[in-house]
Structure formats: C-alpha cells, structure tokens
Design a protein around this motif. Sequence first.
Motif, PDB file in Angstrom:
ATOM      1  N   ASP A  13      54.580  33.638  17.560  1.00 50.57           N
ATOM      2  CA  ASP A  13      54.949  34.051  18.925  1.00 50.57           C
ATOM      3  C   ASP A  13      54.501  35.486  19.249  1.00 50.57           C
ATOM      4  OD1 ASP A  13      56.662  35.438  17.309  1.00 50.57           O
ATOM      5  OD2 ASP A  13      58.433  35.112  18.573  1.00 50.57           O
ATOM      6  N   VAL A  14      53.546  35.993  18.492  1.00 55.12           N
ATOM      7  CA  VAL A  14      53.060  37.353  18.757  1.00 55.12           C
ATOM      8  C   VAL A  14      52.414  37.408  20.158  1.00 55.12           C
ATOM      9  CG1 VAL A  14      50.742  37.040  17.744  1.00 55.12           C
ATOM     10  CG2 VAL A  14      51.822  39.297  17.688  1.00 55.12           C
ATOM     11  N   VAL A  15      52.651  38.494  20.866  1.00 52.95           N
ATOM     12  CA  VAL A  15      52.008  38.674  22.176  1.00 52.95           C
ATOM     13  C   VAL A  15      50.622  39.250  21.940  1.00 52.95           C
ATOM     14  CG1 VAL A  15      52.091  39.993  24.337  1.00 52.95           C
ATOM     15  CG2 VAL A  15      54.199  39.133  23.318  1.00 52.95           C
ATOM     16  N   ILE A  16      49.615  38.613  22.531  1.00 54.24           N
ATOM     17  CA  ILE A  16      48.240  39.097  22.345  1.00 54.24           C
ATOM     18  C   ILE A  16      47.694  39.548  23.693  1.00 54.24           C
ATOM     19  CG2 ILE A  16      45.910  38.499  21.571  1.00 54.24           C
ATOM     20  CD1 ILE A  16      47.286  36.151  20.002  1.00 54.24           C
ATOM     21  N   MET A  17      47.130  40.743  23.704  1.00 54.10           N
ATOM     22  CA  MET A  17      46.521  41.239  24.925  1.00 54.10           C
ATOM     23  C   MET A  17      45.100  41.677  24.616  1.00 54.10           C
ATOM     24  SD  MET A  17      48.354  43.809  27.554  1.00 54.10           S
ATOM     25  CE  MET A  17      49.915  43.056  27.270  1.00 54.10           C
ATOM     26  N   LEU A  18      44.151  41.096  25.327  1.00 51.82           N
ATOM     27  CA  LEU A  18      42.747  41.459  25.143  1.00 51.82           C
ATOM     28  C   LEU A  18      42.412  42.593  26.111  1.00 51.82           C
ATOM     29  CD1 LEU A  18      39.967  40.717  23.855  1.00 51.82           C
ATOM     30  CD2 LEU A  18      39.631  39.163  25.800  1.00 51.82           C
ATOM     31  N   LEU A  19      41.877  43.690  25.578  1.00 56.57           N
ATOM     32  CA  LEU A  19      41.574  44.847  26.419  1.00 56.57           C
ATOM     33  C   LEU A  19      40.092  45.215  26.320  1.00 56.57           C
ATOM     34  CD1 LEU A  19      44.651  47.136  25.493  1.00 56.57           C
ATOM     35  CD2 LEU A  19      44.469  45.473  27.369  1.00 56.57           C
ATOM     36  N   GLY A  20      39.417  45.209  27.447  1.00 56.86           N
ATOM     37  CA  GLY A  20      38.021  45.646  27.514  1.00 56.86           C
ATOM     38  C   GLY A  20      38.031  47.134  27.813  1.00 56.86           C
ATOM     39  N   ASN A  21      37.901  47.953  26.778  1.00 53.00           N
ATOM     40  CA  ASN A  21      38.062  49.405  26.958  1.00 53.00           C
ATOM     41  C   ASN A  21      36.733  50.083  27.331  1.00 53.00           C
ATOM     42  OD1 ASN A  21      39.707  51.764  26.896  1.00 53.00           O
ATOM     43  ND2 ASN A  21      38.820  52.313  24.924  1.00 53.00           N
ATOM     44  N   LYS A  22      36.830  51.317  27.749  1.00 56.36           N
ATOM     45  CA  LYS A  22      35.713  52.173  28.202  1.00 56.36           C
ATOM     46  C   LYS A  22      35.133  51.664  29.521  1.00 56.36           C
ATOM     47  CE  LYS A  22      34.502  53.433  23.442  1.00 56.36           C
ATOM     48  NZ  LYS A  22      33.462  53.825  22.499  1.00 56.36           N
ATOM     49  N   CYS A  23      35.982  51.099  30.365  1.00 61.35           N
ATOM     50  CA  CYS A  23      35.473  50.551  31.626  1.00 61.35           C
ATOM     51  C   CYS A  23      35.047  51.654  32.589  1.00 61.35           C
ATOM     52  CB  CYS A  23      36.488  49.608  32.257  1.00 61.35           C
ATOM     53  SG  CYS A  23      37.899  50.463  32.917  1.00 61.35           S
ATOM     54  N   ASP A  24      35.255  52.924  32.208  1.00 63.56           N
ATOM     55  CA  ASP A  24      34.742  54.036  33.013  1.00 63.56           C
ATOM     56  C   ASP A  24      33.249  54.230  32.815  1.00 63.56           C
ATOM     57  OD1 ASP A  24      34.395  56.410  30.786  1.00 63.56           O
ATOM     58  OD2 ASP A  24      36.047  55.095  30.307  1.00 63.56           O
ATOM     59  N   CYS A  25      32.672  53.623  31.776  1.00 68.67           N
ATOM     60  CA  CYS A  25      31.269  53.905  31.426  1.00 68.67           C
ATOM     61  C   CYS A  25      30.270  53.122  32.279  1.00 68.67           C
ATOM     62  CB  CYS A  25      31.015  53.547  29.965  1.00 68.67           C
ATOM     63  SG  CYS A  25      31.776  54.670  28.819  1.00 68.67           S
ATOM     64  N   HIS A  26      29.205  53.796  32.660  1.00 69.68           N
ATOM     65  CA  HIS A  26      28.142  53.130  33.417  1.00 69.68           C
ATOM     66  C   HIS A  26      27.300  52.213  32.528  1.00 69.68           C
ATOM     67  CE1 HIS A  26      28.899  55.206  37.110  1.00 69.68           C
ATOM     68  NE2 HIS A  26      28.846  56.377  36.504  1.00 69.68           N
ATOM     69  N   GLU A  27      27.321  52.463  31.221  1.00 73.76           N
ATOM     70  CA  GLU A  27      26.446  51.717  30.301  1.00 73.76           C
ATOM     71  C   GLU A  27      27.046  50.372  29.909  1.00 73.76           C
ATOM     72  OE1 GLU A  27      27.757  54.728  29.417  1.00 73.76           O
ATOM     73  OE2 GLU A  27      26.149  56.049  30.096  1.00 73.76           O
ATOM     74  N   ARG A  28      27.840  49.819  30.745  1.00 68.82           N
ATOM     75  CA  ARG A  28      28.537  48.569  30.445  1.00 68.82           C
ATOM     76  C   ARG A  28      27.524  47.436  30.180  1.00 68.82           C
ATOM     77  NH1 ARG A  28      32.885  45.631  32.597  1.00 68.82           N
ATOM     78  NH2 ARG A  28      33.803  47.354  33.753  1.00 68.82           N
ATOM     79  N   VAL A  29      27.803  46.603  29.160  1.00 67.92           N
ATOM     80  CA  VAL A  29      26.988  45.406  28.916  1.00 67.92           C
ATOM     81  C   VAL A  29      27.839  44.136  28.990  1.00 67.92           C
ATOM     82  CG1 VAL A  29      25.172  46.542  27.561  1.00 67.92           C
ATOM     83  CG2 VAL A  29      27.202  45.676  26.386  1.00 67.92           C
ATOM     84  N   ILE A  30      29.135  44.294  28.988  1.00 67.65           N
ATOM     85  CA  ILE A  30      30.032  43.124  29.089  1.00 67.65           C
ATOM     86  C   ILE A  30      30.718  43.163  30.453  1.00 67.65           C
ATOM     87  CG2 ILE A  30      32.011  41.915  28.076  1.00 67.65           C
ATOM     88  CD1 ILE A  30      29.558  42.046  26.221  1.00 67.65           C
ATOM     89  N   ARG A  31      30.503  42.090  31.218  1.00 65.78           N
ATOM     90  CA  ARG A  31      31.108  42.035  32.557  1.00 65.78           C
ATOM     91  C   ARG A  31      32.590  41.686  32.457  1.00 65.78           C
ATOM     92  NH1 ARG A  31      28.025  37.368  35.161  1.00 65.78           N
ATOM     93  NH2 ARG A  31      28.759  36.564  33.158  1.00 65.78           N
TER      94      ARG A  31
ATOM     95  N   PHE B 293      44.718  39.602  29.703  1.00 67.29           N
ATOM     96  CA  PHE B 293      43.474  40.386  29.682  1.00 67.29           C
ATOM     97  C   PHE B 293      43.438  41.426  30.790  1.00 67.29           C
ATOM     98  CE2 PHE B 293      39.216  40.879  31.673  1.00 67.29           C
ATOM     99  CZ  PHE B 293      38.624  41.634  30.671  1.00 67.29           C
ATOM    100  N   MET B 294      42.934  42.590  30.454  1.00 69.41           N
ATOM    101  CA  MET B 294      42.560  43.546  31.497  1.00 69.41           C
ATOM    102  C   MET B 294      41.556  44.537  30.913  1.00 69.41           C
ATOM    103  SD  MET B 294      46.004  45.725  31.904  1.00 69.41           S
ATOM    104  CE  MET B 294      47.121  45.604  30.551  1.00 69.41           C
ATOM    105  N   GLU B 295      40.877  45.231  31.804  1.00 71.31           N
ATOM    106  CA  GLU B 295      40.003  46.312  31.366  1.00 71.31           C
ATOM    107  C   GLU B 295      40.791  47.610  31.410  1.00 71.31           C
ATOM    108  OE1 GLU B 295      36.279  46.165  33.533  1.00 71.31           O
ATOM    109  OE2 GLU B 295      35.528  44.712  32.054  1.00 71.31           O
ATOM    110  N   THR B 296      40.476  48.496  30.468  1.00 73.06           N
ATOM    111  CA  THR B 296      41.191  49.766  30.358  1.00 73.06           C
ATOM    112  C   THR B 296      40.195  50.919  30.191  1.00 73.06           C
ATOM    113  OG1 THR B 296      41.316  49.471  27.953  1.00 73.06           O
ATOM    114  CG2 THR B 296      43.253  48.796  29.216  1.00 73.06           C
ATOM    115  N   SER B 297      40.691  52.102  30.423  1.00 73.31           N
ATOM    116  CA  SER B 297      39.921  53.292  30.069  1.00 73.31           C
ATOM    117  C   SER B 297      40.881  54.324  29.490  1.00 73.31           C
ATOM    118  CB  SER B 297      39.216  53.883  31.297  1.00 73.31           C
ATOM    119  OG  SER B 297      38.720  55.178  30.971  1.00 73.31           O
ATOM    120  N   ALA B 298      40.649  54.650  28.227  1.00 72.63           N
ATOM    121  CA  ALA B 298      41.449  55.725  27.616  1.00 72.63           C
ATOM    122  C   ALA B 298      41.046  57.060  28.234  1.00 72.63           C
ATOM    123  CB  ALA B 298      41.221  55.752  26.109  1.00 72.63           C
TER     124      ALA B 298
END
Length: 225
Positions: A139-157, A172-177
């Motif tokens: 029953d672990v909660v899993i959250m997928l985070l696409g980090n560094k979404c501030d970067c222009h060099e993105r390769v994963i949409r 799921f969400m995108e994040t930026s530290a």
Amino acid sequence: MGRHRGQTDITTNGDARQNAVRQCSVMEAYDLSCKVMLIGDSGVGKTCLLVRFKDGTFLSGSFISTVGIDFRNKVVDLEGTKIKLQIWDTAGQERFRSITRAYYRDANALLLLYDVTNKNSFDNIRAWLGEIQEYAQDDVVIMLLGNKCDCHERVIRKEDGDRLSKEYGVAFMETSAKTGMNVDLAFMAVARDLKMKRRRRPNEPRFDVAAYVEQEKTEQGCCSS
Ligand SMILES: Nc1nc2c(ncn2[C@@H]2O[C@H](COP(=O)(O)OP(=O)(O)OP(=O)(O)O)[C@@H](O)[C@H]2O)c(=O)[nH]1
C-alpha cells in the motif's frame, strides 16, 4: 490522538555537501509520522528537492552525489494535524542500491524522480517501479516526479510522464527544485494521504492521491535554467 515529541533531525552519512542538509532541529510535537523516500537515478535532483522542501532554497553549484542514505525531518501542519515527514534521501548510484533497497519496506511513500532533460533517467523508471513492487509495502504511495522542468533542454515531454504514470496507476507531476514548482505539493499530498488513511472509516472511499495531485498541480511551461 496523542501528540508525540519529535526526535532530533540528525543525518547519517559524512558527505561534505550534506553539511547543507545536516542541522539539528528543535524538537517539535506531532500527531502522525510517516517515512517518505526519494528514489531515482543519480543526478535527477533528489537532494535538491529535499532541500527545497525543507529549507526553501536551491542547492546550485557543482554536483556531489549522495553517499548511501540520509534523512531529514519536517513537521507540517495539515488543517490542525501535525504530521512529521521523515524524508529519506537515497543515493541514485547503482553501487548503493543494496543499501537503499533495505529501506523500501518501511516507507509509507516513495517519490520516484526522473530528470526531464535526461532520457536515460526516464527510461529507467520502469526498472525502479519493478524494484518498488519487489521490495516496498503493497500500500505504499508512489508519486512519479519529472524534475528540472525549469530547464529548456527538456527531452521528455509532460505527456510522456503522464502516460507512464497512468500505465502504472501512480500519481504524477512535473517539479522544479530550482523554482520550487510543485515541490510542496508532492510532500503535502503524501501527508494528506497519511492523514486520510488514519482517519478513514470502513465504508468510506479511499483518498485518491493521484486525482488530488492532478487537481492541485501547477502546469507551467519553461523558465530560465
Ligand atoms: N535546473 C535545475 N537543476 C536541478 C534541479 N534539481 C537539481 N538540479 C541540479 O542537478 C544536479 C543534481 O542534483 P542532486 O539533487 O544532487 O541529484 P541527486 O538525485 O540527489 O543525485 P545522487 O545523490 O547522485 O543520487 C545538481 O547540479 C543540481 O543543482 C532542478 O529542478 N532544476
């Protein structure tokens, strides 16, 4: 519900960079506590995400990998309930996997990060999810985070992350530290899930953390890197 006294927040390994992470906090009272683990390939931004959440700052400069595993505590207030998040920051490097795996089974939540500018880190998510299935609680909660979404060099949409998360039925969400985008939300959603689980009566529906995140997250384009 009794209120506990928090243990002091002392980290476990001797990495120099983590002097930034290493501080003792004043003991704080709390009602509930939960263990959250940050996992994902080396360099995806796990330590930076933790530091952003804990201190509200961004660790820039040269990248020094985490050695082994480390943790910090943060007590958050959710509508009057104090929840202690014990956040474990793991080393992404392969050579530490046997150490970090040993901690999976105690985790209430796993924040699984990839770096939107690094295809390999995204391709490895399936393997990480396999590890979770093998070693973590059901029953672990899993959250997928696409980090560094501030970067222009993105390769994963964003759509790629979305599709993968739906395939596995995880939030799921995108994040930026760097900018802080969605960072608090990731941790607060975990805290809310814990609170709802503890409060839930037998006939009540379960809290849907993925739907909650979907509703609350910020969808933002690029900013400067
Ligand atoms: N632009 C940008 N850079 C980031 C972000 N998060 C982390 N970084 C940078 O990415 C590099 C790696 O960050 P870390 O947090 O150390 O990565 P990690 O996942 O903890 O790495 P390991 O300890 O090796 O597992 C550092 O140079 C950070 O400054 C982000 O959201 N945006």
